[in-house]
Design a protein around this motif. Structure first.
Motif, mmCIF file in Angstrom:
data_model
loop_
_atom_site.group_PDB
_atom_site.id
_atom_site.type_symbol
_atom_site.label_atom_id
_atom_site.label_comp_id
_atom_site.label_asym_id
_atom_site.label_seq_id
_atom_site.Cartn_x
_atom_site.Cartn_y
_atom_site.Cartn_z
ATOM 1 N N CYS A 88 0.837 -1.215 0.000
ATOM 2 C CA CYS A 88 0.000 0.000 0.000
ATOM 3 C C CYS A 88 0.862 1.251 0.000
ATOM 4 N N GLY A 132 2.833 2.104 2.504
ATOM 5 C CA GLY A 132 3.174 2.448 3.884
ATOM 6 C C GLY A 132 4.565 1.945 4.244
ATOM 7 N N CYS A 166 1.966 -7.553 5.492
ATOM 8 C CA CYS A 166 1.415 -8.059 4.219
ATOM 9 C C CYS A 166 2.356 -9.097 3.614
ATOM 10 N N GLY A 174 5.148 -5.998 11.362
ATOM 11 C CA GLY A 174 4.759 -4.610 11.619
ATOM 12 C C GLY A 174 3.948 -4.077 10.470
ATOM 13 N N CYS A 175 3.128 -3.095 10.764
ATOM 14 C CA CYS A 175 2.287 -2.487 9.735
ATOM 15 C C CYS A 175 2.261 -0.976 9.911
HETATM 16 S S1 SF4 Z 1 2.238 -4.080 6.150
HETATM 17 FE FE1 SF4 Z 1 0.874 -2.296 6.440
HETATM 18 S S2 SF4 Z 1 2.059 -0.569 5.639
HETATM 19 FE FE2 SF4 Z 1 3.040 -2.427 4.833
HETATM 20 S S3 SF4 Z 1 2.079 -2.781 2.826
HETATM 21 FE FE3 SF4 Z 1 0.883 -3.945 4.343
HETATM 22 S S4 SF4 Z 1 -0.812 -2.546 4.937
HETATM 23 FE FE4 SF4 Z 1 0.778 -1.303 3.932
#
Ligand code: SF4
Length: 149
Positions: free
Chosen positions: A36, A38, A103, A132-133
């Motif tokens: 995404c 991020g 992801c 982590g996100c």
């Molecule tokens: S882990 Fe979080 S920030 Fe990274 S691609 Fe996936 S949704 Fe986006």
């Protein structure tokens, strides 16, 4: 800030240890396999002047032929499946794969839709998982230091 400085000093000490495979530096090829963006923001921060991972010997390279590490973000989409394999196959040995972010680890917000080939470990042999996100720049530094021993 103080904690970060302590972490960086610890990382510098760790980098002084001998590293048989990568001689204390790593060339990193990043592939966005379906992120995404991020995770990419955090990678950009880690490379910027505040964290400055380059001083520890880490460099992001444009070609997989120059890379020691393939750092993959995002769940692998069907469209990115073949390009990701091509990047991996172009890398010289020894090569390492980092699955970066939730992801890439298969527990992201997208789940397992039909347009997805799956988490990175379904496509490539993963050496290191960074949860982590998104993961923080400090987590990026710790992961890369782990790879150089
Ligand atoms: S882990 Fe979080 S920030 Fe990274 S691609 Fe996936 S949704 Fe986006």
């Amino acid at each position: 800030m103080l904690t970060l400085l302590k972490d960086l000093r610890r990382l510098r000490r760790q980098l002084d240890l001998p590293a048989p495979d990568h001689a204390r530096s790593l060339a990193v090829r990043h592939v966005d396999a379906g992120s995404c963006n991020g995770c990419e923001h955090e990678l950009t921060l880690a490379s910027g002047p505040h964290y400055d991972l380059a001083r520890f010997g880490f460099a992001v390279v444009a070609s997989p032929r120059h890379a020691d590490v393939l750092l993959v973000t995002g769940t692998v989409t069907t469209r990115m499946h073949a390009p990701l394999l091509a990047a991996y196959n172009a890398m010289p040995e020894p090569r390492r794969v980092v699955a970066f972010g939730d992801c890439a680890l298969g527990c992201g917000v997208l789940g397992l839709a039909s347009e997805l080939a799956g988490p990175v470990e379904d496509v490539l042999p993963v050496d290191l998982r960074v949860p982590g996100c998104p993961p923080t720049p400090a987590a990026i530094a710790a992961a890369l230091v782990e790879l150089v021993g």
